[in-house]
Design a protein around this motif. Sequence first.
Motif, PDB file in Angstrom:
ATOM      1  N   PRO A   1      -2.815   0.224   6.673  1.00 50.47           N
ATOM      2  CA  PRO A   1      -2.773   1.492   6.871  1.00 50.47           C
ATOM      3  C   PRO A   1      -3.763   2.424   6.178  1.00 50.47           C
ATOM      4  O   PRO A   1      -3.780   2.231   5.107  1.00 50.47           O
ATOM      5  CB  PRO A   1      -1.201   1.890   7.008  1.00 50.47           C
TER       6      PRO A   1
ATOM      7  N   ASP B   1      -3.885   7.296   9.653  1.00 47.34           N
ATOM      8  CA  ASP B   1      -2.655   6.567  10.605  1.00 47.34           C
ATOM      9  C   ASP B   1      -1.353   7.321  10.100  1.00 47.34           C
ATOM     10  O   ASP B   1      -0.739   7.717  10.742  1.00 47.34           O
ATOM     11  CB  ASP B   1      -2.321   4.977  10.234  1.00 47.34           C
ATOM     12  N   VAL B   2      -1.107   7.621   8.604  1.00 47.08           N
ATOM     13  CA  VAL B   2       0.095   8.438   8.322  1.00 47.08           C
ATOM     14  C   VAL B   2       0.003   9.985   8.766  1.00 47.08           C
ATOM     15  O   VAL B   2       1.084  10.594   9.257  1.00 47.08           O
ATOM     16  CB  VAL B   2      -0.012   8.599   6.527  1.00 47.08           C
TER      17      VAL B   2
ATOM     18  N   GLN C   1      -1.374  11.018  11.535  1.00 48.91           N
ATOM     19  CA  GLN C   1      -0.911  10.952  13.056  1.00 48.91           C
ATOM     20  C   GLN C   1       0.677  10.629  13.037  1.00 48.91           C
ATOM     21  O   GLN C   1       1.017  11.199  13.969  1.00 48.91           O
ATOM     22  CB  GLN C   1      -1.770   9.708  13.649  1.00 48.91           C
ATOM     23  N   ALA C   2       1.215   9.700  12.625  1.00 49.96           N
ATOM     24  CA  ALA C   2       2.352   9.244  12.599  1.00 49.96           C
ATOM     25  C   ALA C   2       3.380  10.617  12.060  1.00 49.96           C
ATOM     26  O   ALA C   2       4.400  10.955  12.535  1.00 49.96           O
ATOM     27  CB  ALA C   2       2.826   8.081  11.635  1.00 49.96           C
ATOM     28  N   ALA C   3       2.882  11.411  11.146  1.00 52.24           N
ATOM     29  CA  ALA C   3       3.799  12.606  10.615  1.00 52.24           C
ATOM     30  C   ALA C   3       3.354  13.813  11.295  1.00 52.24           C
ATOM     31  O   ALA C   3       3.978  14.799  11.160  1.00 52.24           O
ATOM     32  CB  ALA C   3       3.464  12.741   9.006  1.00 52.24           C
ATOM     33  N   GLY C   4       2.379  13.759  12.031  1.00 48.43           N
ATOM     34  CA  GLY C   4       2.120  14.932  12.951  1.00 48.43           C
ATOM     35  C   GLY C   4       1.452  16.198  12.039  1.00 48.43           C
ATOM     36  O   GLY C   4       1.433  17.205  12.206  1.00 48.43           O
TER      37      GLY C   4
ATOM     38  N   THR D   1       8.698  14.364   5.452  1.00 46.53           N
ATOM     39  CA  THR D   1       8.082  13.711   6.714  1.00 46.53           C
ATOM     40  C   THR D   1       6.898  12.940   6.387  1.00 46.53           C
ATOM     41  O   THR D   1       6.875  11.628   7.167  1.00 46.53           O
ATOM     42  CB  THR D   1       7.713  14.998   7.757  1.00 46.53           C
TER      43      THR D   1
ATOM     44  N   ALA E   1       6.791   8.538   7.104  1.00 49.91           N
ATOM     45  CA  ALA E   1       5.716   8.072   7.706  1.00 49.91           C
ATOM     46  C   ALA E   1       5.175   7.109   6.831  1.00 49.91           C
ATOM     47  O   ALA E   1       4.854   5.766   7.248  1.00 49.91           O
ATOM     48  CB  ALA E   1       4.643   8.973   8.227  1.00 49.91           C
TER      49      ALA E   1
ATOM     50  N   ALA F   1       7.144   4.027   6.414  1.00 50.39           N
ATOM     51  CA  ALA F   1       7.452   2.966   7.696  1.00 50.39           C
ATOM     52  C   ALA F   1       6.046   2.432   7.746  1.00 50.39           C
ATOM     53  O   ALA F   1       6.265   1.070   8.374  1.00 50.39           O
ATOM     54  CB  ALA F   1       7.517   4.006   8.915  1.00 50.39           C
ATOM     55  N   LEU F   2       4.808   2.937   7.462  1.00 47.55           N
ATOM     56  CA  LEU F   2       3.611   2.255   7.743  1.00 47.55           C
ATOM     57  C   LEU F   2       3.255   1.216   6.402  1.00 47.55           C
ATOM     58  O   LEU F   2       2.108   0.597   6.489  1.00 47.55           O
ATOM     59  CB  LEU F   2       2.549   3.271   7.917  1.00 47.55           C
TER      60      LEU F   2
ATOM     61  N   TYR G   1       2.271   2.241   3.690  1.00 44.61           N
ATOM     62  CA  TYR G   1       1.003   2.802   3.242  1.00 44.61           C
ATOM     63  C   TYR G   1       1.093   3.286   1.655  1.00 44.61           C
ATOM     64  O   TYR G   1       1.996   3.701   1.203  1.00 44.61           O
ATOM     65  CB  TYR G   1       0.822   4.438   3.963  1.00 44.61           C
TER      66      TYR G   1
END
Length: 373
Positions: free
Chosen positions: A5, A9-10, A12-15, A38, A42, A45-46, A48
Amino acid sequence: MPKRPTVYDVAQAAGVSIATVSFAFRQPERVRASTRETVLAAARALNYVPSANARGLADGRTGALGLYSFDMFLEAVETGGARPVSEDPGPFFGADASERAFADDADAEDFRVFPLYVDEVQRGFELECARRGRALLIGRGTATDRAGIIDIASRVDGLAVFPGARSAELIAQVSRRLPVVAFAMPFGQGELHHVQVDNAGGTEALTEHLVTVHGITDIAFVGAPEMPDYAERFTGMCRALTRLGLPAPDAVLDPTALVDDNPFAVIRTLAASGRLPRALVCASDQHALDLIEVLRSLGVDVPGQVAVTGFDGVVAGRLSDPPLTTVRQPMEAMGRLAVDILMESLAKRGAAALDRTLPVRMVVRRSCGCPSA
């Protein structure tokens, strides 16, 4: 192998933006607590993990700070002035050759070489690096080992240094490449930042205590003044004696270094002839703790016959017999302050060198003749 990751990616996942992700790991104080949580959720979860190498390619920084010590014990071994720790002190019973390599030889080592003061300052540096999310590299070597400090300097954004007796030129060289904080060096010209304490004020207070509380007028200094902070402590003792109308010595009584083939030779000679001063102000706690052991082996009572004081305030002084009267340096605060200065220097390139002198505190215990607190 699954794709690793990335920061994208992080984000995008966290917005959030990739800059916010970067700040969440590198400068968390710049991100709101809820946003940072947040981002971290993320990242978890990934699976990272931020890459220091990637950050370095992006902005020329590693995300790490360094701490380097010019080790007096290593220098002594290099010049033949002390027994290497690996030298065989005698037989190990019931251990084969492989086990001997890991045997605990602490009883055979000279505790004066253990960097007690360095350890406490290092702890503060470590804690502040952790609080700020900075990686930490630690190294040690001698003033002639130029490659060691250059290697550390090449891997970090800023460096804090415990100087040695012959390290000033090398430290100055490194400071032209990146921000450097020097502990226990007097402030001067150049690009170095400095963190030090009120050395002279500390020994001045100790000396005044010995004179005014205990009525001692025969006071001498123990420890080689080759280090600037030791020289300042000798100056403080002399300043107090002069102010109180007593004669001040022109030189230290016993110039024993922390690592010495023949420690306290002058003290041993004076003890043999019954001419010891009534009080001995030592350059450091490590000097004082070792001196108390030497005096005890010579049959000299501390503090009954000779009062002994130290300087630094390491934990070992509280546990010695008698407990050591000393001057306490704010060692953890020194380490944290060094990180603050390095971070400020990185944020404000080209800023003037900073000089920070922290106050000290006298701690009275039984080695000077007072009852323990």
